[in-house]
Design a protein around this motif. Structure first.
Motif, mmCIF file in Angstrom:
data_model
loop_
_atom_site.group_PDB
_atom_site.id
_atom_site.type_symbol
_atom_site.label_atom_id
_atom_site.label_comp_id
_atom_site.label_asym_id
_atom_site.label_seq_id
_atom_site.Cartn_x
_atom_site.Cartn_y
_atom_site.Cartn_z
ATOM 1 N N GLY A 411 0.826 -1.198 0.000
ATOM 2 C CA GLY A 411 0.000 0.000 0.000
ATOM 3 C C GLY A 411 0.861 1.249 0.000
ATOM 4 O O GLY A 411 0.691 2.120 0.845
ATOM 5 N N LEU A 412 1.797 1.327 -0.938
ATOM 6 C CA LEU A 412 2.714 2.468 -0.950
ATOM 7 C C LEU A 412 2.122 3.667 -1.680
ATOM 8 O O LEU A 412 2.123 4.784 -1.165
ATOM 9 C CB LEU A 412 4.047 2.069 -1.583
ATOM 10 C CG LEU A 412 5.158 3.117 -1.490
ATOM 11 C CD1 LEU A 412 5.428 3.514 -0.051
ATOM 12 C CD2 LEU A 412 6.437 2.588 -2.146
ATOM 13 N N ALA A 413 1.622 3.442 -2.894
ATOM 14 C CA ALA A 413 1.127 4.562 -3.699
ATOM 15 C C ALA A 413 0.047 4.064 -4.647
ATOM 16 O O ALA A 413 -0.167 2.855 -4.807
ATOM 17 C CB ALA A 413 2.261 5.211 -4.483
ATOM 18 N N ALA A 414 -0.631 5.005 -5.271
ATOM 19 C CA ALA A 414 -1.610 4.702 -6.317
ATOM 20 C C ALA A 414 -1.723 5.915 -7.217
ATOM 21 O O ALA A 414 -1.543 7.056 -6.765
ATOM 22 C CB ALA A 414 -2.969 4.350 -5.717
ATOM 23 N N THR A 415 -2.006 5.669 -8.490
ATOM 24 C CA THR A 415 -2.179 6.743 -9.466
ATOM 25 C C THR A 415 -3.526 6.544 -10.146
ATOM 26 O O THR A 415 -3.904 5.417 -10.475
ATOM 27 C CB THR A 415 -1.047 6.733 -10.503
ATOM 28 O OG1 THR A 415 0.205 6.826 -9.820
ATOM 29 C CG2 THR A 415 -1.171 7.895 -11.466
ATOM 30 N N LEU A 416 -4.242 7.649 -10.335
ATOM 31 C CA LEU A 416 -5.610 7.598 -10.858
ATOM 32 C C LEU A 416 -5.738 8.559 -12.030
ATOM 33 O O LEU A 416 -5.343 9.722 -11.935
ATOM 34 C CB LEU A 416 -6.571 7.985 -9.737
ATOM 35 C CG LEU A 416 -8.048 8.176 -10.069
ATOM 36 C CD1 LEU A 416 -8.659 6.877 -10.550
ATOM 37 C CD2 LEU A 416 -8.780 8.695 -8.833
ATOM 38 N N ALA A 417 -6.249 8.072 -13.155
ATOM 39 C CA ALA A 417 -6.523 8.909 -14.315
ATOM 40 C C ALA A 417 -8.030 8.922 -14.567
ATOM 41 O O ALA A 417 -8.622 7.881 -14.870
ATOM 42 C CB ALA A 417 -5.781 8.393 -15.548
#
Length: 487
Positions: A411-417
């Protein structure tokens, strides 16, 4: 001629430890090779428990004086270190590129300037660090940040100097002394940092740099009873070993570990932007903990997204990282390359399809790879590869996208487009991640908290969070009208 000096691209680097303000050799050495061509750059002093004890003793001896140094003077010296970094950006950049294979243009324009900024930011934050006094039933409360003591900082090979100074700068600003152990695959710029710090006037013993293997010098450092803080960036298995080692002394830990982060692409997203974000995940040959290695794309746009992504990726240039035109350099070590290829070979054997790549190139280069037809519970989806290997899965609705995104141990990072701000708000609220980027990637500010959830880490660093970790936070409560007049 000094046998302990090596010359890398015209830059002299001392291969010994830096302990108590002096260069210290070891009986044994270990080879440090360049991932660009495999050539041995230097034989590095190989530390053991002997050097670990000496470095911690030097840090312990220097601690009272440095802790008593005023905030203003500490900040001045940190700014002087930043000045020294800026004067040597070109040297630091070429040494780091030669040592770890990351792009020279990135080191020149972004990474090494960021190293200087790390020192300047925490120097400035120190001077404004405060918590407003408050009252409790007429009693005054005053919060202060007291230096904790000697700190052991263990740093990775993928961004050696930037990630080292991200820890060193706040630890020093807080009034602590430091023992820095860089990764054995990329130790050279840490040695140069010791020179720069000494030239800037940092007192002897405040910063110590020791080199060697984790199983030899690392264990001796993390189990040392005089160490008051340990900060580590690296893999989950190594973190478990460090935590076990530190447990006997209950030494507080900050752990920034692996990731298996998603890039969620919704049908309402700007696909050109989404593809730009996706291609960025090959940065540093995929050796970035924050990389969004799992593409989750809404089914209705998956085919078009894939076509555009492949077109863009085929235009990337892989080669010598010292060449300004290169986009993807080598992977750090033959063992790492074999690990990456093992992940891919097992995935292909299990039924995955390589849309592009799927194989090593000459030397320590791995072809940029995108795998599809992967199961959610498969190794390639669940485990961190740390190379230029990405997967693509599809989803049909928002609920499924969130479920897939959160379905790992990390659960380090997430990117959303997405083009819908309300959707962005709904989805980001439910993603398990320490950092979420919406329609952007890798925008970082040292004021913000940084860290991971689940197996991606313990704790947060950045801004006041760094001082909370590197200090013993104290609250002093004073009674009203309780003073005796001795006059």
């Amino acid at each position: 001629m000094n046998k302990h000096l090596t010359t890398v691209a015209g830059v002299a680097v001392d291969t010994r430890h830096w302990i108590g303000g002096e260069r210290v050799a070891s009986t044994d050495t270990f080879p440090d090779a360049s991932p660009i061509d495999g050539s041995v750059l230097a034989d590095i002093a190989r530390g053991t428990a002997t050097e670990a004890d000496a470095a911690v003793a030097a840090a312990k001896a220097a601690f009272p004086g440095w802790a008593a140094t005023s905030r203003v003077e500490r900040a001045r010296i940190l700014h002087a270190i930043a000045d020294g970094v800026e004067k040597r950006i070109e040297e630091l950049a070429i040494v780091e590129t030669t040592d770890n294979g990351a792009l020279l243009r990135s080191h020149r324009r972004g990474v090494m300037p960021r190293v200087a900024h790390n020192f300047r930011f925490f120097a400035d934050w120190l001077l404004k660090l405060e918590h407003g006094d408050f009252e409790t039933r007429g009693h005054s409360n005053h919060v202060s940040w007291d230096p904790a003591g000697p700190c052991v900082l263990i740093t990775p090979w993928n961004a050696p100097l930037m990630l080292a100074t991200w820890k060193v700068a706040p630890a020093l600003a807080a009034g602590n002394t430091v023992v820095l152990k860089p990764a054995e695959w990329s130790p050279l710029t840490a040695s140069l940092l010791a020179d720069i710090a000494a030239e800037a006037g940092l007192p002897a013993g405040v910063l110590n740099v020791v080199q060697g293997y984790g199983s030899e010098i690392g264990d001796a450092l993390t189990s040392h009873p005089d160490v008051r803080r340990i900060s580590f960036t690296g893999s989950v298995p190594t973190a478990r070993r460090i935590a076990a080692s530190a447990a006997a002394n209950l030494t507080p830990l900050s752990l920034e570990l692996g990731g298996k982060s998603p890039l969620l692409v919704f049908a309402d997203a700007d696909l050109d932007l989404a593809v730009d974000l996706a291609v960025e995940q090959y940065d540093n040959a995929g050796q970035v903990c924050l990389a969004a290695t799992r593409f989750l794309v809404e089914e209705s746009v998956a085919e078009e997204f894939t076509r555009r992504f492949v077109d863009r990726t085929m235009g990337l240039r892989q080669g010598d990282p010292r060449d300004e035109a290169t986009d993807i350099g080598p992977n750090i070590h033959p063992g790492q390359l074999e690990k990456i290829d093992g992940f891919v070979r097992r995935a292909l054997a299990a039924g995955a399809r390589a849309v592009i790549g799927g194989h090593p190139e000459d030397g320590q280069y791995y072809a940029p790879t995108l795998l599809t037809d992967v199961a959610q519970d498969s190794e390639i989806v669940q485990e961190e590869v740390f190379g230029p290997v990405l997967t693509l899965q599809t989803f049909t609705d928002e609920e499924e996208a969130i479920r897939l995104a959160n379905d790992t141990r990390f659960g380090l990072a997430a990117t959303l487009a997405t083009g819908d701000p309300e959707r962005a708000e709904r989805v980001t609220a439910r993603l398990v991640a320490g950092t979420v980027w919406v329609n952007c990637f890798f925008v970082r500010d040292l004021q913000a908290p940084f860290g991971g959830s689940r197996l991606s880490g313990v704790g947060r660093e950045g801004g006041t969070w760094s001082f909370d970790f590197y200090c013993d936070v104290k609250n002093t409560v004073t009674a009203p009208n309780g003073w005796t007049n001795h006059g």
